[in-house]
Design a protein around this motif. Structure first.
Motif, PDB file in Angstrom:
ATOM      1  N   TYR A  36       0.832  -1.204   0.000  1.00 20.02           N
ATOM      2  CA  TYR A  36       0.000   0.000   0.000  1.00 20.02           C
ATOM      3  C   TYR A  36       0.869   1.257   0.000  1.00 20.02           C
ATOM      4  N   HIS A  37       0.447   2.251  -0.779  1.00 20.78           N
ATOM      5  CA  HIS A  37       1.121   3.543  -0.831  1.00 20.78           C
ATOM      6  C   HIS A  37       0.128   4.571  -1.346  1.00 20.78           C
ATOM      7  N   ASN A 104      -3.946 -16.071   3.142  1.00 27.15           N
ATOM      8  CA  ASN A 104      -4.137 -15.406   4.439  1.00 27.15           C
ATOM      9  C   ASN A 104      -3.526 -14.010   4.479  1.00 27.15           C
ATOM     10  N   LEU A 105      -4.102 -13.162   5.337  1.00 24.92           N
ATOM     11  CA  LEU A 105      -3.493 -11.865   5.606  1.00 24.92           C
ATOM     12  C   LEU A 105      -2.117 -12.058   6.225  1.00 24.92           C
ATOM     13  N   THR A 106      -1.203 -11.181   5.870  1.00 22.30           N
ATOM     14  CA  THR A 106       0.102 -11.175   6.517  1.00 22.30           C
ATOM     15  C   THR A 106       0.049 -10.244   7.729  1.00 22.30           C
ATOM     16  N   ILE A 107       1.125 -10.267   8.517  1.00 30.37           N
ATOM     17  CA  ILE A 107       1.205  -9.344   9.655  1.00 30.37           C
ATOM     18  C   ILE A 107       1.108  -7.908   9.173  1.00 30.37           C
ATOM     19  N   LYS A 111      -1.645  -4.804   9.936  1.00 28.79           N
ATOM     20  CA  LYS A 111      -1.249  -3.447  10.338  1.00 28.79           C
ATOM     21  C   LYS A 111      -1.828  -2.398   9.393  1.00 28.79           C
ATOM     22  N   GLU A 112      -1.814  -2.695   8.085  1.00 28.49           N
ATOM     23  CA  GLU A 112      -2.380  -1.758   7.114  1.00 28.49           C
ATOM     24  C   GLU A 112      -3.826  -1.419   7.458  1.00 28.49           C
ATOM     25  N   LEU A 113      -4.606  -2.455   7.755  1.00 29.43           N
ATOM     26  CA  LEU A 113      -6.022  -2.224   8.029  1.00 29.43           C
ATOM     27  C   LEU A 113      -6.236  -1.522   9.353  1.00 29.43           C
ATOM     28  N   PHE A 114      -5.483  -1.901  10.372  1.00 23.68           N
ATOM     29  CA  PHE A 114      -5.602  -1.213  11.658  1.00 23.68           C
ATOM     30  C   PHE A 114      -5.257   0.265  11.500  1.00 23.68           C
ATOM     31  N   ALA A 230       7.399  -9.714  -4.687  1.00 19.68           N
ATOM     32  CA  ALA A 230       6.161  -9.028  -4.304  1.00 19.68           C
ATOM     33  C   ALA A 230       5.572  -9.580  -3.014  1.00 19.68           C
ATOM     34  N   TYR A 231       5.532 -10.899  -2.888  1.00 17.61           N
ATOM     35  CA  TYR A 231       4.870 -11.480  -1.723  1.00 17.61           C
ATOM     36  C   TYR A 231       5.746 -11.458  -0.472  1.00 17.61           C
ATOM     37  N   ASP A 232       7.060 -11.481  -0.647  1.00 17.76           N
ATOM     38  CA  ASP A 232       7.929 -11.239   0.511  1.00 17.76           C
ATOM     39  C   ASP A 232       7.697  -9.834   1.051  1.00 17.76           C
ATOM     40  N   LEU A 233       7.577  -8.857   0.133  1.00 21.35           N
ATOM     41  CA  LEU A 233       7.289  -7.491   0.574  1.00 21.35           C
ATOM     42  C   LEU A 233       5.979  -7.442   1.341  1.00 21.35           C
ATOM     43  N   ALA A 234       4.975  -8.180   0.839  1.00 23.30           N
ATOM     44  CA  ALA A 234       3.669  -8.190   1.497  1.00 23.30           C
ATOM     45  C   ALA A 234       3.733  -8.811   2.881  1.00 23.30           C
ATOM     46  N   ALA A 235       4.658  -9.747   3.061  1.00 25.92           N
ATOM     47  CA  ALA A 235       4.738 -10.457   4.340  1.00 25.92           C
ATOM     48  C   ALA A 235       5.749  -9.852   5.300  1.00 25.92           C
ATOM     49  N   TYR A 236       6.895  -9.404   4.768  1.00 27.64           N
ATOM     50  CA  TYR A 236       8.000  -8.994   5.638  1.00 27.64           C
ATOM     51  C   TYR A 236       8.477  -7.563   5.409  1.00 27.64           C
ATOM     52  N   GLY A 237       8.034  -6.942   4.311  1.00 26.10           N
ATOM     53  CA  GLY A 237       8.480  -5.595   3.992  1.00 26.10           C
ATOM     54  C   GLY A 237       9.814  -5.555   3.284  1.00 26.10           C
ATOM     55  N   THR A 238      10.383  -6.706   2.972  1.00 27.18           N
ATOM     56  CA  THR A 238      11.666  -6.782   2.275  1.00 27.18           C
ATOM     57  C   THR A 238      11.764  -8.130   1.582  1.00 27.18           C
ATOM     58  N   SER A 239      12.641  -8.209   0.573  1.00 28.70           N
ATOM     59  CA  SER A 239      12.856  -9.479  -0.106  1.00 28.70           C
ATOM     60  C   SER A 239      14.234  -9.473  -0.755  1.00 28.70           C
ATOM     61  N   PRO A 240      14.977 -10.583  -0.639  1.00 32.01           N
ATOM     62  CA  PRO A 240      16.268 -10.648  -1.324  1.00 32.01           C
ATOM     63  C   PRO A 240      16.134 -10.679  -2.836  1.00 32.01           C
ATOM     64  N   TRP A 241      14.940 -11.045  -3.325  1.00 36.00           N
ATOM     65  CA  TRP A 241      14.755 -11.181  -4.758  1.00 36.00           C
ATOM     66  C   TRP A 241      14.530  -9.845  -5.471  1.00 36.00           C
ATOM     67  N   CYS A 242      14.005  -8.853  -4.779  1.00 37.20           N
ATOM     68  CA  CYS A 242      13.665  -7.598  -5.466  1.00 37.20           C
ATOM     69  C   CYS A 242      14.886  -6.941  -6.085  1.00 37.20           C
ATOM     70  N   GLY A 243      16.025  -6.980  -5.382  1.00 30.87           N
ATOM     71  CA  GLY A 243      17.229  -6.357  -5.902  1.00 30.87           C
ATOM     72  C   GLY A 243      17.864  -7.080  -7.056  1.00 30.87           C
TER      73      GLY A 243
END
Length: 417
Positions: A36-37, A104-107, A111-114, A230-243
């Motif tokens: 989300y942004h 399932n929703l990630t952590i 937080k986004e919805l709260f 994309a899905y690592d970002l959704a779950a953890y906010g970071t991913s080794p694959w994006c770079g």
């Protein structure tokens, strides 16, 4: 560990070193599975986000997408990175583990919805309701609960009901796919992505195999790595694959996601089906804002999917490209960009407002992901400063939607009922 060494090598190239310095943050541009942004809508940079001081928001209708989730069908590609590759990629078994839970929703999704619930309560403290309506999907119901916790706190009087609890003949939250429109089929979108993937995935595969000879990446592996980003970002906010990927390669992936959704539930779905099905939402909005049934409330909090929002936008004709998007050609300047329209936790906020002197009569505004989306459907009746128009102008401009009724002749012919 070999996995970390390879990712480190891939990430040391110059285009990745400048990765996070790009104003147009590529990690916000992963299509409908983007984090989300705040949106940057096409041709909306000059729109004023603040209403005149003499104006008051009297009524709000929120349609909120669920928060960040784990993969659905894409999980099969990501799993290849962990367990189904050749012996040369055995290191991925211990070097990379997504630990993603499909559906399932990630952590971060919670937080986004709260956070959105808190922000909404601060923005509209004068509007009240005691009921929330949700699709019956578990991740959407959970999203509604987290939003409610942020908006209402621990108020025991708040009810969360699903579309299954209503007696409406068709839901404006989940009008399709399903028995209401049997011809509505996501396969059109899947075919478009297969066509486009043949244009861009081989180029990335060749580049990485040259960079890492002997590893033997396949196109499915590359697809999986893009989804893992994309899905690592959704779950953890970071991913080794994006770079690992160049910005233009991620732009091609974003386009894949756009043509998927455009052909699945928007403008390139055949037979004008998406605008037709989207009329259910537009008609519900008009019914409430005009109080045509005499029972309108000041605040509606409702939760659905990216499809819910895109169908409504299709009925309004906003973010529509001419000529339509093609799976054979990248369109960098396109209007239809799901990264901006429907990222995870997307929120479509409709406001009805009145003013003591700035405008005559009730006005309407659309805020999509914290940015005004101009109501171009109003034509010359749209205020170019605020992107708004009068409610009367909006109703008249939506004569197509108001001419359609569920299971009328046009509906049945288009949907195959």
């Amino acid at each position: 560990m070999r996995m970390q060494a390879i990712l480190s090598l891939l990430s040391s190239t110059p285009y990745v070193q400048n990765y996070f310095n790009i104003t147009h943050n590529v990690l916000n541009h992963l299509g409908s599975i983007s984090p989300y942004h705040r949106a940057r809508h096409h041709d909306a940079s000059e729109i004023d986000s603040d209403l005149p001081i003499d104006c008051t928001v009297d009524q709000v209708m929120l349609m909120h997408r669920h928060g960040s989730r784990g993969p659905i069908g894409e999980h099969r590609y990501i799993e290849r990175l962990e367990a189904e590759l050749t012996d040369e990629l055995e290191f991925l078994r211990t070097g990379y583990n997504s630990s993603l839970t499909p559906h399932n929703l990630t952590i971060l999704g919670r937080k986004e919805l709260f956070d959105h619930g808190v922000e909404f309560a601060l923005k509209y403290p004068h509007l009240i309701t005691d009921i929330i309506l949700s699709s019956d999907s578990n991740r959407v119901v959970e999203s509604a609960h987290w939003f409610a916790l942020g908006f209402f706190g621990l108020d025991p009087g708040v009810r969360i009901v699903t579309v299954n609890d209503t007696d409406d003949p068709v839901s404006w939250i989940t009008p399709a796919p399903g028995p209401a429109c049997p011809k509505f089929d996501y396969s059109f979108g899947r075919q478009a992505t297969l066509t486009w993937s043949k244009h861009y995935l081989p180029v990335i595969t060749d580049r990485l195999n040259i960079l890492l000879p002997g590893v033997g990446f396949t196109e499915d592996d590359i697809h999986g790595a893009l989804f893992a980003c994309a899905y690592d970002l959704a779950a953890y906010g970071t991913s080794p694959w994006c770079g690992v990927f160049q910005p233009d390669e991620l732009a091609n992936f974003e386009y894949e996601r756009d043509i998927l959704m455009d052909a699945s539930c928007a403008y390139t779905l055949p037979d004008n089906m998406a605008p037709l099905v989207g009329t259910v939402f537009v008609n519900k909005l008009i019914e409430r804002f005009t109080n045509s049934k005499g029972d309108s409330r000041s605040l509606y909090l409702e939760f659905g999917h990216d499809v819910t929002i895109l169908l409504a936008l299709s009925a309004l004709g906003v973010a529509k490209d001419d000529p339509p998007l093609s799976p054979d050609e990248l369109r960098p300047g396109r209007k239809f960009r799901t990264s901006e329209l429907t990222p995870f936790a997307a929120n479509m906020v409709w406001e009805k407002f009145t003013c003591t002197s700035s405008y005559d009569g009730p006005q309407i505004r659309l805020i999509l992901n914290d940015a005004t989306l101009p109501l171009t459907i109003c034509g010359q009746g749209m205020d170019p400063t605020l992107g708004t128009c009068s409610l009367d102008t909006f109703v008249n401009a939506n004569d197509y939607s108001t001419s359609i009724r569920f299971r009328d002749k046009t509906w049945n012919a288009t949907c195959g009922v």
